[in-house]
Design a protein around this motif. Sequence first.
Motif, short mmCIF file in Angstrom:
data_model
loop_
_atom_site.label_atom_id
_atom_site.label_comp_id
_atom_site.label_asym_id
_atom_site.label_seq_id
_atom_site.Cartn_x
_atom_site.Cartn_y
_atom_site.Cartn_z
N ARG A 79 -10.63 -1.21 -13.22
CA ARG A 79 -10.31 -0.62 -11.93
C ARG A 79 -10.16 0.90 -12.02
N GLU B 238 -11.97 3.97 -9.77
CA GLU B 238 -11.23 5.09 -9.19
C GLU B 238 -11.74 6.44 -9.69
N ARG C 121 -2.85 4.07 -7.92
CA ARG C 121 -3.63 3.28 -6.97
C ARG C 121 -4.03 1.94 -7.59
N ASP D 139 -2.57 -2.03 -6.45
CA ASP D 139 -3.58 -2.85 -5.80
C ASP D 139 -3.09 -4.31 -5.71
N ASP E 2 -4.58 -7.07 -5.09
CA ASP E 2 -5.45 -8.04 -5.75
C ASP E 2 -5.19 -8.07 -7.26
#
Length: 333
Positions: free
Chosen positions: A63, A67, A284, A288, A290
Motif C-alpha cells: 500500500r 501512495e 494514510r 485504511d 480495508d
Amino acid sequence: MKAFSTYPKALSVLGGLRCLVAGAGLALSMGAQAAYPDKPIQVIISFPPAGATDVLARAVGQRLAVELGQSVVVENRPGAGGAIGLSGAARAAPNGYTLYFAATTNQAIAASIYKDQAASLTKDFIPIGLIGFVPHALVVPATLPVNNVTELLAYLKAKPGEFNYASQGVGTLSHLESELFVAQNGLKMTHVPYKGSVQALPDVVNGAASMMFDSVTGSMPLAKGKKLKYLAVASSSRVSLLPDVPTLAEAGVKNVVADNRFGLFAPKGTSPQIIDTLAVALKRVINDPDLKKSMAAQGAEMRYATGPELGKIVADEHEYWGGVVKAANISAQ
C-alpha cells in the motif's frame, strides 16, 4: 570601432544566458529533490518470510507503493536476534531508499541481551511512525493432552527436564516470554531456538517441542488446521480475533505481558522532508479501513502513531525490557 562596441553587449547577453542556465540547473536540482521517491524503496526486516513481521511488512509495503508511486521491496535478513537486519539498515545511505521495518519490542529485548550490537534502534534511526501490534500466544501441539494453562503446567511439572520449548531465536520476544513463563512457574525445560516461526512451528506441531510463544499471525493457519492449540495470549488484553482465549494473567500467570509493536524507521541523517513524505503516506496506509480489516483477520491490530510518539514508545520499551532481562538473568548463551 563600431564592431568592438558590440562586445560588451555580447558579454552581457552571454552572462545572462549563463545565469539562465545556472538557474535552470538549480531548478532542476530542486525539482529532483522534490520528486522523492523516483526509484524503488527497499524495506529491511530482521525475520524470515511468512512470519508476522514479514506478513505485516509486505501488506504495508504494497500500500505504501501505491501512495508513493514507487515499488516497495521487502528484504528478509534474519539472525542474531534481529541484529543482522538492524545493522544492515543502519549502514544504508540516509536517502530514503532503504528503510527498516522493526519489531520494536523484540529489538528492545535483543538490545539488552546482545550487549555489543553494531547498531541501535534508538541511536541510529529516525522513527517514521507506529504501524501497530501483533499479539503473541502460547501454543501447544494439538495432540498434547491439555486444554488450558493450568493443565499444561501440571503436565510439564510431572516430568521435569523431559520437555522442550521452541522460540523464534535467542534474544527474541518469543524466547524471553518462554524464559519468564518457565522461571515463574518453576519448570525445567530445554530451550530450542530456531530462525523464525516458519522453522519452529513444525516441530511444535509434531511434538518435538511441547510449547512456544508465537505471533497470532504466524500460528493462525496451523491453529485453524487443528494442528496447534491456543492456551493463552501474552498481550495485556484479549485479542479480538480470539475472544475465548484468555490472557496469561487471566490464566493465573502474572508478569508475562508483551504488546508486540511494530514501526517504520529510516537511517539517521535522512532529511526531514523525506521523513515527512513517508510519514504522511504511512498514516494514510495504516488508517485504511480495508487494511485494518484484512490484518485484523490475521491477528494484527493496525494503529498509527507519529514518529515522535514512536520514539517515546521505543525508549520506554528499551528501559522496561532491559530491566526484565537483567532480573531474569537471561543471556545470549
